[in-house]
Design a protein around this motif. Sequence first.
Motif, PDB file in Angstrom:
ATOM      1  N   ARG A   1       1.253  -1.071  -0.141  1.00  0.00           N
ATOM      2  CA  ARG A   1       0.096  -0.201  -0.004  1.00  0.00           C
ATOM      3  C   ARG A   1       0.837   1.425  -0.075  1.00  0.00           C
ATOM      4  O   ARG A   1       2.029   1.114   0.752  1.00  0.00           O
ATOM      5  CB  ARG A   1      -0.655   0.031   0.771  1.00  0.00           C
ATOM      6  N   VAL A   2       0.543   2.153  -0.735  1.00  0.00           N
ATOM      7  CA  VAL A   2       1.279   3.220  -0.814  1.00  0.00           C
ATOM      8  C   VAL A   2       0.596   4.669  -1.017  1.00  0.00           C
ATOM      9  O   VAL A   2      -1.034   4.641  -1.103  1.00  0.00           O
ATOM     10  CB  VAL A   2       2.702   3.094  -2.356  1.00  0.00           C
ATOM     11  N   LEU A   3       1.092   5.665  -0.960  1.00  0.00           N
ATOM     12  CA  LEU A   3       0.457   7.422  -1.179  1.00  0.00           C
ATOM     13  C   LEU A   3       1.215   7.835  -1.507  1.00  0.00           C
ATOM     14  O   LEU A   3       2.717   7.998  -1.151  1.00  0.00           O
ATOM     15  CB  LEU A   3       0.243   7.620   0.399  1.00  0.00           C
TER      16      LEU A   3
ATOM     17  N   ALA B   1      -1.213   8.729   5.228  1.00  0.00           N
ATOM     18  CA  ALA B   1       0.153   7.793   5.291  1.00  0.00           C
ATOM     19  C   ALA B   1       0.425   6.378   6.381  1.00  0.00           C
ATOM     20  O   ALA B   1       0.474   5.280   6.667  1.00  0.00           O
ATOM     21  CB  ALA B   1       1.732   7.654   4.686  1.00  0.00           C
TER      22      ALA B   1
ATOM     23  N   CYS C   1       0.245   2.752   5.177  1.00  0.00           N
ATOM     24  CA  CYS C   1       1.388   2.473   4.034  1.00  0.00           C
ATOM     25  C   CYS C   1       3.017   2.431   4.343  1.00  0.00           C
ATOM     26  O   CYS C   1       4.136   3.239   5.139  1.00  0.00           O
ATOM     27  CB  CYS C   1       1.943   3.568   2.805  1.00  0.00           C
TER      28      CYS C   1
END
Length: 245
Positions: free
Chosen positions: A13-15, A155, A160
């Motif tokens: 998972r990334v922002l 995040a 994240c």
Amino acid sequence: MTEQRDKSPSYKRVLLKVSGEALMGKGSGGVDPEMVDMVAADIAAVVASGVQVCLVVGGGNIFRGLSAAARGMDRAQGDYAGMLATVINALMLQNGLERQGLETRVMTAIQMAAIAEPYIRRRAVRHMEKGRVVIFAAGTGNPYFTTDTAAALRANEMECDVVFKGTQVDGIYSDDPRRNPDAVRYDQLTYMDVLARQLNVMDAAAISLARENKLPIVVFNMHAPGAFAAVVRGEGRFTRVIEAG
């Protein structure tokens, strides 16, 4: 500071922090639909690779509260106006992402139920678990905090793996390379490097929040097609901000 990079990073998972200025494209203000479409296509490629994506969007292409305060406007009022500008950008990005076939939700820190969902952390996590892209708008919902701080905050709340900050240059420099051709570019920095050298990439509150939670930050130029997907794979030119050692 240079280090061998892993060309195949694995993120769950990334922002992505998208500045308002990035959405201007080559214009001097407003939103460039072609730039929105390019960013949306890039995000779609990352989602297709199996990575969950959420975004925080700025509003500087429409209104910047700090600049208005410098001209005599009440700072809190200016910041609230800036938060509304981020909602406009979020809706534009949502439209672009949906044209790419992505389910997208806009969640705002200030309630405006007719156009977006209120920010609820567990609901946001559930959206991403279902493969939806979530766009966080209206910053933190509080004046005196930037959208950079909102990016670090969201995040961390979303757990994240990293924050990607899309800018108009290919990393962090000692000075603005567009004005100073002698500016030095860094491949990697620590959080304390950024704070001590007063490098203008994210505000001190955002850097401190990332440092406290060991949240890596990757700064890259998002004006090239496929740039976001490339840096997610560990390719291209970018600067990483991480903990020392």
